[in-house]
Scaffold this motif. Structure first.
Motif, PDB file in Angstrom:
ATOM      1  N   GLU A 117      35.927 -17.621  53.107  1.00 28.34           N
ATOM      2  CA  GLU A 117      37.042 -17.400  52.202  1.00 28.34           C
ATOM      3  C   GLU A 117      37.654 -16.077  52.655  1.00 28.34           C
ATOM      4  O   GLU A 117      36.946 -15.075  52.768  1.00 28.34           O
ATOM      5  N   ILE A 118      38.945 -16.081  52.956  1.00 30.03           N
ATOM      6  CA  ILE A 118      39.653 -14.869  53.354  1.00 30.03           C
ATOM      7  C   ILE A 118      40.515 -14.420  52.184  1.00 30.03           C
ATOM      8  O   ILE A 118      41.302 -15.210  51.653  1.00 30.03           O
ATOM      9  N   VAL A 163      38.705 -10.552  60.590  1.00 31.15           N
ATOM     10  CA  VAL A 163      39.249  -9.748  59.496  1.00 31.15           C
ATOM     11  C   VAL A 163      40.165  -8.645  60.026  1.00 31.15           C
ATOM     12  O   VAL A 163      41.262  -8.425  59.502  1.00 31.15           O
ATOM     13  N   ASN A 164      39.743  -7.953  61.071  1.00 35.90           N
ATOM     14  CA  ASN A 164      40.558  -6.871  61.632  1.00 35.90           C
ATOM     15  C   ASN A 164      41.811  -7.387  62.322  1.00 35.90           C
ATOM     16  O   ASN A 164      42.882  -6.777  62.213  1.00 35.90           O
ATOM     17  N   VAL A 217      41.812  -6.703  53.743  1.00 33.04           N
ATOM     18  CA  VAL A 217      41.420  -8.074  54.064  1.00 33.04           C
ATOM     19  C   VAL A 217      39.902  -8.148  53.990  1.00 33.04           C
ATOM     20  O   VAL A 217      39.198  -7.319  54.578  1.00 33.04           O
ATOM     21  N   THR A 218      39.421  -9.144  53.262  1.00 32.14           N
ATOM     22  CA  THR A 218      37.985  -9.374  53.116  1.00 32.14           C
ATOM     23  C   THR A 218      37.666 -10.780  53.599  1.00 32.14           C
ATOM     24  O   THR A 218      38.388 -11.723  53.283  1.00 32.14           O
ATOM     25  N   GLY A 219      36.584 -10.908  54.342  1.00 34.07           N
ATOM     26  CA  GLY A 219      36.079 -12.216  54.753  1.00 34.07           C
ATOM     27  C   GLY A 219      34.748 -12.471  54.083  1.00 34.07           C
ATOM     28  O   GLY A 219      33.828 -11.653  54.194  1.00 34.07           O
ATOM     29  N   ILE A 220      34.647 -13.574  53.370  1.00 39.75           N
ATOM     30  CA  ILE A 220      33.385 -13.951  52.732  1.00 39.75           C
ATOM     31  C   ILE A 220      32.881 -15.179  53.485  1.00 39.75           C
ATOM     32  O   ILE A 220      33.246 -16.317  53.175  1.00 39.75           O
ATOM     33  N   TYR A 266      30.127 -10.264  55.171  1.00 45.15           N
ATOM     34  CA  TYR A 266      31.326 -10.047  54.369  1.00 45.15           C
ATOM     35  C   TYR A 266      32.103  -8.843  54.915  1.00 45.15           C
ATOM     36  O   TYR A 266      32.094  -7.771  54.321  1.00 45.15           O
ATOM     37  N   PRO A 267      32.807  -8.977  56.033  1.00 46.96           N
ATOM     38  CA  PRO A 267      33.552  -7.836  56.565  1.00 46.96           C
ATOM     39  C   PRO A 267      34.777  -7.508  55.717  1.00 46.96           C
ATOM     40  O   PRO A 267      35.389  -8.398  55.120  1.00 46.96           O
ATOM     41  N   TYR A 268      35.100  -6.218  55.679  1.00 45.14           N
ATOM     42  CA  TYR A 268      36.226  -5.708  54.901  1.00 45.14           C
ATOM     43  C   TYR A 268      36.963  -4.687  55.765  1.00 45.14           C
ATOM     44  O   TYR A 268      36.338  -3.835  56.403  1.00 45.14           O
TER      45      TYR A 268
END
Length: 151
Positions: free
Chosen positions: A61-62, A96-97, A114-117, A127-129
């Motif tokens: 989920e982005i 994400v980046n 931007v967050t990646g779940i 979960y990168p942010y």
């Protein structure tokens, strides 16, 4: 201010899905309220990309949140852009980046995050942010604060 229909080319046309990473599909339009600071949030619960090593699909989920300035991203173009990662090999953190940097290039927002779940792979969830605040403004300070106070 130019007419909205002159700024956008994807709405109302047949959808063409790109088969690999396609930042060129992103489109922006004029923000009608650039004097206001307000949030725009997108949620893409069906994001997929490929592991660059194994070629296995990764699901996530982005979540994209930004405070616009002069330009805003058009949602159909964002959908097509995010879909273009489906056959693209990139690590979660890269996705994400890359998404954040492409949106900064497109819109030059005051602030964006931007967050990646990502769903678990091998028993581990990632979960990168990533975030950005325009340098020299209160939004730069906001970005630093939000990054340093993440859970």
């Amino acid at each position: 201010m130019t007419e909205l229909k002159d700024q956008l080319s994807l709405l109302g046309r047949k959808t063409e899905y790109k088969q690999d990473y396609a930042p060129e599909v992103l489109e922006a339009f004029d923000n009608k309220h650039p004097e206001n600071d307000y949030w725009v949030r997108f949620n893409c619960p069906e994001f997929t990309s490929l592991c660059p090593i194994t070629g296995q699909p990764d699901f996530a989920e982005i979540r994209i949140s930004y405070i616009p300035d002069i330009k805003m991203v058009e949602s159909k173009s964002l959908k097509l852009y995010l879909f273009s990662f489906r056959s693209h090999g990139a690590f979660h953190e890269d996705c994400v980046n890359i998404i954040m940097k492409d949106l900064i290039t497109l819109m030059n927002p005051k602030y964006i995050e931007v967050t990646g779940i990502f769903t678990p792979r091998g028993g581990i969830s990632i979960y990168p942010y990533a975030n950005y605040g325009r340098p020299g403004t209160k939004f730069e300070q906001m970005a630093e604060h939000r990054l340093m106070n993440r859970e």
